[in-house]
Design a protein around this motif. Structure first.
Motif, PDB file in Angstrom:
ATOM      1  N   ALA A 737       0.803  -1.215   0.000  1.00 57.96           N
ATOM      2  CA  ALA A 737       0.000   0.000   0.000  1.00 57.96           C
ATOM      3  C   ALA A 737       0.838   1.268   0.000  1.00 57.96           C
ATOM      4  O   ALA A 737       0.364   2.332  -0.423  1.00 57.96           O
ATOM      5  CB  ALA A 737      -0.942  -0.004   1.211  1.00 57.96           C
ATOM      6  N   ASP A 738       2.097   1.198   0.513  1.00 58.88           N
ATOM      7  CA  ASP A 738       2.889   2.425   0.627  1.00 58.88           C
ATOM      8  C   ASP A 738       3.882   2.606  -0.507  1.00 58.88           C
ATOM      9  O   ASP A 738       4.803   3.438  -0.424  1.00 58.88           O
ATOM     10  CB  ASP A 738       3.630   2.444   1.966  1.00 58.88           C
ATOM     11  CG  ASP A 738       4.546   1.236   2.118  1.00 58.88           C
ATOM     12  OD1 ASP A 738       4.475   0.317   1.268  1.00 58.88           O
ATOM     13  OD2 ASP A 738       5.324   1.206   3.095  1.00 58.88           O
ATOM     14  N   VAL A 739       3.728   1.819  -1.577  1.00 56.33           N
ATOM     15  CA  VAL A 739       4.639   1.886  -2.716  1.00 56.33           C
ATOM     16  C   VAL A 739       3.824   2.163  -3.970  1.00 56.33           C
ATOM     17  O   VAL A 739       2.708   1.679  -4.130  1.00 56.33           O
ATOM     18  CB  VAL A 739       5.426   0.561  -2.862  1.00 56.33           C
ATOM     19  CG1 VAL A 739       6.312   0.602  -4.100  1.00 56.33           C
ATOM     20  CG2 VAL A 739       6.254   0.299  -1.611  1.00 56.33           C
ATOM     21  N   GLY A 740       4.412   2.949  -4.891  1.00 59.14           N
ATOM     22  CA  GLY A 740       3.781   3.172  -6.169  1.00 59.14           C
ATOM     23  C   GLY A 740       4.322   2.224  -7.229  1.00 59.14           C
ATOM     24  O   GLY A 740       5.414   1.671  -7.090  1.00 59.14           O
ATOM     25  N   PHE A 741       3.537   2.033  -8.298  1.00 59.11           N
ATOM     26  CA  PHE A 741       3.942   1.168  -9.398  1.00 59.11           C
ATOM     27  C   PHE A 741       3.705   1.909 -10.700  1.00 59.11           C
ATOM     28  O   PHE A 741       2.759   2.713 -10.807  1.00 59.11           O
ATOM     29  CB  PHE A 741       3.152  -0.154  -9.366  1.00 59.11           C
ATOM     30  CG  PHE A 741       3.413  -0.966  -8.136  1.00 59.11           C
ATOM     31  CD1 PHE A 741       4.414  -1.930  -8.122  1.00 59.11           C
ATOM     32  CD2 PHE A 741       2.665  -0.775  -6.973  1.00 59.11           C
ATOM     33  CE1 PHE A 741       4.667  -2.680  -6.984  1.00 59.11           C
ATOM     34  CE2 PHE A 741       2.910  -1.521  -5.836  1.00 59.11           C
ATOM     35  CZ  PHE A 741       3.913  -2.479  -5.836  1.00 59.11           C
TER      36      PHE A 741
END
Length: 760
Positions: A737-741
């Motif tokens: 949830a705390d990482v972007g892709f």
């Protein structure tokens, strides 16, 4: 109908045995029966989706065009028979090969030959009453059945007997023969003697068959049985009528008269035979139509030993004169009385007693005390004969056309049999009465009473919201109103007067609630109940302005679900949040960019972030490389600025966004110019039925549902990195949830209050 090809009768017979016939408008399922003249198939009438029986005539039964035309003409005549105890004909026609067929209702409860009523005389009486009622109706219209037998009596779903297979019947008014001249048509076990001889027959041949059928129902077997058809015909013509068992002896006079060898000695018609049957049902055997007591007294006066043979001849002559008398009591009505012959009377000869003088013709008999014993008196052949006059009161005037049908309708109305069951309801009786007496005042009065039964039930159902019940009742009565021409009757116009305020109120309630579905249901019901739209104005036209799913709101959001019962509706962004939109948010809040990954290559030396995802993007492309927390923060920021409660959607809220009623990866099949290493403009490519874009192959979208203690969140849809074999737009997977892709973005949804829609 023009024949598709010419086939011989033998080829057509082989075709019928091998393949299902093609009948226009019907789907033939399987063969369910075969007889000497026809083959019967189970089929489905496609226009009404109902099961039917299709009887295809054997090619050898009707070999020339003249006989086929006569058969078609006669079948159409029979199709006009409308009686509750007669199986009607739906259609008559020819196949493309020229085979004649006719279509009947499919009655799946079997025939009379499959039932055993030997211990149920009440049921026997019920069956015979139905058959005689049907034959009385057919004979009155000049139709002779000519094949009454157990197999031609079928049972409907209410277990009522119905007479079928008038296919070989002939009209008495037509001297032509469908079959070859001289050929006896019918079933040998039931055939009247004159029919077996190929003579011209009338309705009394059918009554003979009913008598045979009555014997079979009472005993469980036919009265005559033989393996040779000729021998069987001779037995019907010559053999005595078999005797019933002792416990059924009260039926014997009925059987004797019904099966009399000569038609003149049988019942005159079905109505007279029905009267005799009713006597049996009432506990009395059928009796002669006149009184023989006078003949008995007369015979006792003249039957004396001294009279000898001359006296006996005189009594016989008087009896013959009595039976030959015509008058209002006998109506030239014949019957047969079976009695034991009188014992022989001994007439003394001249040398019988030499010691006594032979008495002269004028001598009186000697007193009983001194007279020598003479010959015993002959038994009275009429000792067991009695007669009784039975008067049956009718509840109608039989001389008035339609009176019997109107009386039947009254009885059926008292029993609440208005449209059901088939064959025994007031609507059918009134329809028949209208054919016979279209201007009879009682017909209109009774019709309005039937209509008046349904009107309040329709209104109550509409008032209670039982729409299907209202439709069902209207569907039963409306055709009856049209057929009886009662559309302008006060009772029917009152229905519309009652429906208009009810339906108008329902329309207004739907408008007030902005409930487009409720308004659509009310409109459909009004149409089905025959209420014109102009009667429901202005509410009818205002309904067009109601909001509906797919409408675009003032801020560009797309309406997904309307508010209902105090609960808010739901709207969604038409496409994903763009890079330009997110840039405004990041600049306003100074939010730090999240770490970004390539989800297919988690370890990468290149640093990525939303403003530098590793490939070129324009401001109108969907923002990527943002975490779920970034998306949630953006929703809070946008909500404060717009006054709406924007949020990241749950999976349930997102499904109507992604529902394209299909599949496919738009990036991979060329509908979006994604290329192999990046996104396309937001809103590009195919849209859903509600007009939303971007779920078929541009970027995946963050969802609020979480996994593993909410350390991971779901993302749904298809992204530009998904391979061609990933083509389900409703697919979801969980991610940190705390990482972007670089192939996951987001779009938001918000609540919609009813007040917002009312201001539109």
């Amino acid at each position: 109908m023009q024949q598709e090809e010419e086939l011989s009768p033998e080829e057509l017979t082989a075709l019928l045995s091998s393949y299902m016939p093609e009948i226009p408008g019907y789907r033939v399922l399987r063969r369910i029966g075969k007889g000497g003249m026809s083959q019967v198939y189970l089929g489905v009438q496609e226009s009404l989706d109902r099961q039917v029986a299709i009887k295809v005539m054997s090619p050898s039964a009707l070999t020339d065009e003249i006989s086929k035309q006569r058969f078609e003409q006669e079948a159409r005549t029979i199709a006009k028979l409308e009686h509750p105890c007669i199986v009607g004909i739906h259609e008559v026609g020819r196949t493309r090969q020229g085979l004649l067929y006719y279509v009947l209702p499919y009655l799946a409860k079997g025939h009379l030959g499959q039932r055993d009523f030997t211990h149920d005389e009440d049921r026997v009486v019920e069956v015979l009453r139905s058959l005689l009622s049907a034959l009385e109706y057919a004979h009155a219209r000049g139709i002779v059945h000519r094949d009454v037998k157990a197999e031609n009596v079928l049972f409907d779903n209410a277990d009522r007997p119905l007479l079928t297979d008038f296919g070989i019947a002939l009209s008495k008014r037509d001297s032509t023969r469908i079959t070859t001249a001289g050929l006896a048509v019918g079933s040998g076990g039931y055939m009247a003697p004159e029919q077996a001889r190929g003579e011209v027959v009338d309705g009394r041949a059918d009554l003979y068959s009913v008598g045979v059928l009555a014997f079979e129902l009472l005993t469980g077997h036919l009265p005559y049985q033989a393996a040779d058809p000729l021998a069987l015909a001779l037995m019907h013509a010559q053999d005595p009528i078999p005797r019933l068992p002792a416990e059924k002896r009260h039926w014997q006079p009925f059987i004797d008269r019904a099966m009399a060898k000569s038609p003149d000695n049988r019942y005159r018609n079905a109505q007279q035979m029905l009267g005799a049957l009713n006597q049996i049902a009432g506990g009395r055997p059928p009796e002669p139509a006149f009184d023989l007591s006078r003949l008995k007294a007369f015979g006792r006066t003249w039957w004396k030993p001294a009279a000898g043979v001359a006296g006996a001849l005189l009594v016989v002559a008087l009896a013959a004169a009595w039976w030959g008398r015509e008058g209002p009591e006998t109506e030239n009505d014949f019957f047969t009385v079976e009695a034991a012959p009188p014992e022989p009377v001994a007439v003394p000869g001249p040398a019988a007693e030499p010691a006594a003088a032979e008495p002269g013709p004028d001598d009186l008999p000697a007193p009983a005390a001194t007279a020598s014993p003479g010959p015993a008196p002959a038994p009275d052949p009429y000792a067991n004969v009695s007669a009784e006059l039975t008067v049956t009161s009718l509840d109608y005037d039989p001389t008035r056309p339609g009176a019997r049908e109107l009386a039947a309708a009254r009885r059926q109305m008292e029993r609440q049999r208005l449209s059901l069951p088939p064959g025994d309801n007031a609507m059918e009786s009134l329809r028949r009465a209208r054919e016979l007496a279209p201007n009879e005042p009682a017909l209109f009065r009774l019709s309005d009473q039937v209509i008046g039964f349904y009107v309040p039930r329709i209104l109550d159902a509409v008032r209670a919201g039982r729409d299907q019940e209202a439709r069902d009742n209207y569907g039963r009565v409306a055709p009856f109103v049209a057929e009886m021409q009662r559309g302008e009757a006060r009772v029917w116009t009152g229905l519309r007067e009652g429906l208009v305020p009810l339906l108008a109120s329902r329309l207004q309630a739907g408008l007030d609630a902005l409930d487009a579905e409720a308004v659509a249901r009310t409109k459909a019901l009004a149409t089905d109940l025959g209420v014109p739209s102009e009667a429901l104005e202005p509410a009818w036209s205002r309904a067009i302005e109601l909001p509906k799913a797919g409408d675009v709101l003032a801020d560009g959001a797309v309406l997904l679900v309307l508010p209902r019962d105090g609960r808010p509706g739901l709207a969604a962004m038409r496409h994903e949040v763009t890079r330009a939109d997110y840039a405004a948010f990041a600049s306003s809040t100074r939010r730090e960019a999240a770490r970004c990954r390539n989800r297919l290559a988690p370890i990468s030396l290149k640093r990525r972030r939303w403003d530098d995802p590793g490939f070129a993007q324009g401001g109108n492309h969907p923002v990527v490389c943002v975490s779920f927390d970034d998306a949630r923060a953006y929703a809070q920021w946008l909500g404060q600025r717009s006054g709406h409660n924007w949020r990241v959607p749950t999976r349930a809220e997102w499904r109507p966004v992604a529902d394209h009623r299909g599949s496919g990866n738009a990036c991979r099949d060329g509908r979006i110019a994604c290329g192999s290493d990046g996104t396309a403009a937001a809103g590009a490519g195919p849209t859903s039925p509600l007009g939303l874009a971007g779920t078929r192959g541009n970027v995946r979208e963050w969802l609020a549902d979480c996994e593993r203690g909410c350390a991971r969140r779901l993302a749904g849809g298809l992204g530009w990195r998904d391979p061609p074999d990933r083509a389900n737009p409703l697919q979801t997977n969980d991610f940190d949830a705390d990482v972007g892709f670089d192939d996951i973005g987001f779009r938001l949804v918000r609540d919609v209050a009813q007040a917002e829609l009312e201001r539109r």
